[in-house]
Design a protein around this motif. Structure first.
Motif, short mmCIF file in Angstrom:
data_model
loop_
_atom_site.label_atom_id
_atom_site.label_comp_id
_atom_site.label_asym_id
_atom_site.label_seq_id
_atom_site.Cartn_x
_atom_site.Cartn_y
_atom_site.Cartn_z
N UNK A 42 0.83 -1.20 0.00
CA UNK A 42 0.00 0.00 0.00
C UNK A 42 0.87 1.25 0.00
N UNK A 44 2.31 2.04 -3.34
CA UNK A 44 1.30 2.59 -4.26
C UNK A 44 0.92 4.02 -3.85
N UNK A 45 0.89 4.29 -2.55
CA UNK A 45 0.62 5.66 -2.09
C UNK A 45 1.70 6.60 -2.62
N UNK A 58 1.54 10.61 -2.76
CA UNK A 58 1.41 10.88 -1.33
C UNK A 58 2.81 10.93 -0.71
N UNK A 111 1.45 -2.85 5.58
CA UNK A 111 0.10 -3.20 5.13
C UNK A 111 -0.79 -3.64 6.29
N UNK A 153 -4.14 -1.61 8.56
CA UNK A 153 -5.47 -2.09 8.93
C UNK A 153 -5.88 -1.50 10.28
N UNK A 176 -3.00 -1.44 -15.72
CA UNK A 176 -2.69 -2.05 -14.42
C UNK A 176 -3.79 -2.99 -13.93
N UNK A 204 -6.54 -4.38 -9.31
CA UNK A 204 -5.20 -4.32 -9.91
C UNK A 204 -4.60 -5.71 -10.06
N UNK A 224 -1.91 -8.11 -3.40
CA UNK A 224 -1.80 -8.86 -2.15
C UNK A 224 -2.92 -8.37 -1.23
N UNK A 273 -2.80 -8.25 2.48
CA UNK A 273 -2.36 -8.23 3.88
C UNK A 273 -3.24 -7.34 4.74
N UNK A 274 -3.59 -6.16 4.21
CA UNK A 274 -4.40 -5.23 5.00
C UNK A 274 -5.79 -5.82 5.24
N UNK A 330 -4.14 -4.61 -1.40
CA UNK A 330 -3.25 -3.65 -0.73
C UNK A 330 -2.97 -2.43 -1.60
N UNK A 331 -2.66 -2.67 -2.88
CA UNK A 331 -2.35 -1.53 -3.76
C UNK A 331 -3.61 -0.73 -4.06
N UNK A 384 -6.06 -0.35 -2.13
CA UNK A 384 -6.37 0.45 -0.93
C UNK A 384 -5.66 1.80 -0.95
N UNK A 385 -4.48 1.84 -1.56
CA UNK A 385 -3.77 3.12 -1.64
C UNK A 385 -4.62 4.14 -2.40
N UNK A 396 -7.37 5.21 0.00
CA UNK A 396 -6.84 6.02 1.10
C UNK A 396 -6.51 7.43 0.60
N UNK A 397 -5.81 7.50 -0.52
CA UNK A 397 -5.43 8.81 -1.06
C UNK A 397 -6.67 9.59 -1.47
N UNK A 404 -5.12 11.25 -9.73
CA UNK A 404 -4.78 9.82 -9.74
C UNK A 404 -4.47 9.38 -11.17
N UNK A 458 -0.95 7.75 -12.50
CA UNK A 458 -0.90 6.40 -13.07
C UNK A 458 -0.55 6.44 -14.57
#
Lengths: 338, 338
Positions: A105, A108-109, A114, A122, A126, B89, B98, B102, B104-105, B122-123, B125-126, B129-130, B148, B152
């Motif tokens: 994450x 990617x941020x 960011x 990661x 959470x 992507x 994407x 993964x 994990x979060x 996880x990616x 989520x970035x 979040x952003x 964004x 990208x």
């Protein structure tokens, strides 16, 4: 079992909390209470949901002055260090965050532009995502902390000193910095000219904090940074008075050993604020606040001068390497109740 | 190069957007504009920051009715599908998210007791979040989307139909469901009795949306779900009128091929709302809205009945397998301008 309350910052507080959890834990073949029906055979006793407060003798009151918002997420570094350590999930080597982290994450941020100077794993994210969502929905930080603690299987009660906003600001030659900007962004390299706990006067202690101090038999000040971890806890109105007024035995563990800090900028800050960089310097800060100063055996030559300040002095090995060292120190500190 | 505007939902819209981006892309050895100094030798022309709008002939106007908040994060699934696909992507096989993700979060969110029925990588989520952090700081969704997109490397302009909140609600035999609850939570298994675009009447088109319809030479309705993707775009006050009033050639691509939807619940919804499940049924929905109906060659027997409704009819292979198929369909659609 007697009630113990620990005032804690990050790593030093987390390690002592872990030691106390181990020291206060009944032998695993012995049920904690009558609720053995909740305990699977052969496993460690597990607290019933919501009953942890009623059960576990340890309350950890944690600093929130380091809390910050990043990427719109609310980060409570000291609370997380305490929770992760008590859950056995912390990254021991690094001193913060979770073991076995990945950083998909964060990568990617960064790609999205960011500012990623603050490393967030990661799994750690959470915690911040869940905490932020719950805070925004109106749940107080203390309740969110209890929820996360329960989810992670943490047994002692972990409570932020306040549910309100208190921000440690650091005055440096280059101006006033937010705590994380000073600590992580600048790698605590700046000279510290002063500290300011923004908003502290308007905060109220979180539910249970004053009771935990008043009703304890032992109150411990962790070997955390006196300025960055303990002071902001005491800056919440009512906390210092509760510590002064408690009938509990009050013991502080010096974070300075042999003239240096075990971790972090405590030595540097003591020096730049004009204090002696030693367990004696720390003892002077805690005069009138605690009954017993626990100093490291490497500083045994200071036990006389510390005693002269009016403290009882406990001299022991205060470096908490592994779980055994933590439990041993905890046992010795628990012994000061006598 | 002529200006093209595409009204799009998720996967179908994203694939056609990708095809149009390829079809409208100048040969890579030819600089797009005079700014060759920005282009590394031998590489593809790269748009200068902020200049994409001025440069690229394609604007994709995207549905936001599926947007939702999860774990306090703002999710814009259709925008992300379009952005990820245009950036190359996206996870082609799965149709959303994407590639190479993964989780994990998400796993840790589950451990913390969060409801994780909606899969978030996880990616990915970035992005959420952003986006959420920027929205909360007051940046409109259209600006965040542009940011964004630029990060990208997306070349066409991608714009949410509105910066305001519009929520597609689905009436089912078990009550009114939020879109993601219906689509992901219930796997679009419920019969759809009706659709409601909550808040639509109070929304305004995002900056550039009306201009993109008015100034285009070609307006395309993607082979997206007419009810779930195109209708909520048209529900934003001013958009339907701009489509009606544009001098552009207007072409809709049927998402129904051989009596079935290429993807998703379009066929099921057509049926339960009493429409014929065919390209003809779709054409009836678009009567008066577009000039040309593009139907699949498998439905060539419907070209007469579709023409009888007053449409010009383009019959071609509308299944966009890979980049070549997408570019080919895009070329054919661009050819309808003549």
């Amino acid at each position: 079992m007697e009630r113990v309350t620990l005032l804690a910052g990050g790593v030093g507080g987390a390690r002592l909390a872990h030691g106390l959890d181990l020291a206060l834990r009944p032998p695993s073949h012995e049920p904690v209470t009558a609720s053995t029906d909740l305990t699977a055979p052969g496993s460690e006793p597990v607290a019933a949901p919501g009953s942890a407060e009623a059960r576990h003798p340890l309350t950890v009151v944690v600093n929130v002055g380091d809390d910050t918002e990043l990427h719109g997420l609310w980060i409570s570094p000291d609370i997380d260090t305490v929770l992760y350590t008590l859950a056995g999930l912390n990254d021991e080597e690094r001193g913060w965050g979770l073991r076995g982290e990945s950083y998909a994450t964060l990568g990617q941020l960064a790609r999205l532009g960011e500012d990623t100077w603050f490393t967030l794993g990661d799994k750690d994210l959470a915690t911040h995502i869940a905490r932020t969502a719950r805070l925004r929905s109106g749940t107080p930080l203390s309740t969110v902390t209890s929820q996360i603690a329960e989810s992670l299987g943490v047994r002692p009660r972990v409570v932020p000193v306040t549910d309100d906003r208190l921000a440690t600001m650091v005055d440096t030659p280059s101006g006033r910095l937010g705590f994380q900007e000073y600590f992580v962004g600048h790698q605590h390299a700046d000279e510290v000219l002063g500290l300011h706990f923004e908003g502290a006067e308007a905060t109220r202690p979180a539910p249970g904090v004053i009771d935990a101090l008043r009703d304890a038999e032992l109150v411990l000040l962790a070997p955390s940074n006196p300025f960055l971890s303990i002071d902001p806890v005491l800056a919440v109105p009512g906390v210092r008075d509760a510590l002064a007024g408690t009938a509990a035995r009050r013991v502080a563990v010096s974070p300075i050993v042999g003239g240096a800090a075990i971790k972090g900028p405590a030595a540097k800050i003591l020096e730049s604020l004009g204090h002696e960089v030693s367990a004696l310097g720390v003892a002077r800060l805690y005069t009138g606040l605690v009954d017993v100063m626990c100093i490291d055996e490497r500083d045994s030559h200071l036990s006389g001068p510390v005693a002269d300040l009016g403290f009882e002095v406990l001299v022991t090995d205060t470096i908490m390497g592994g779980p055994e060292g933590r439990a041993r120190l905890a046992h010795e500190l628990l012994g000061t109740r006598a």
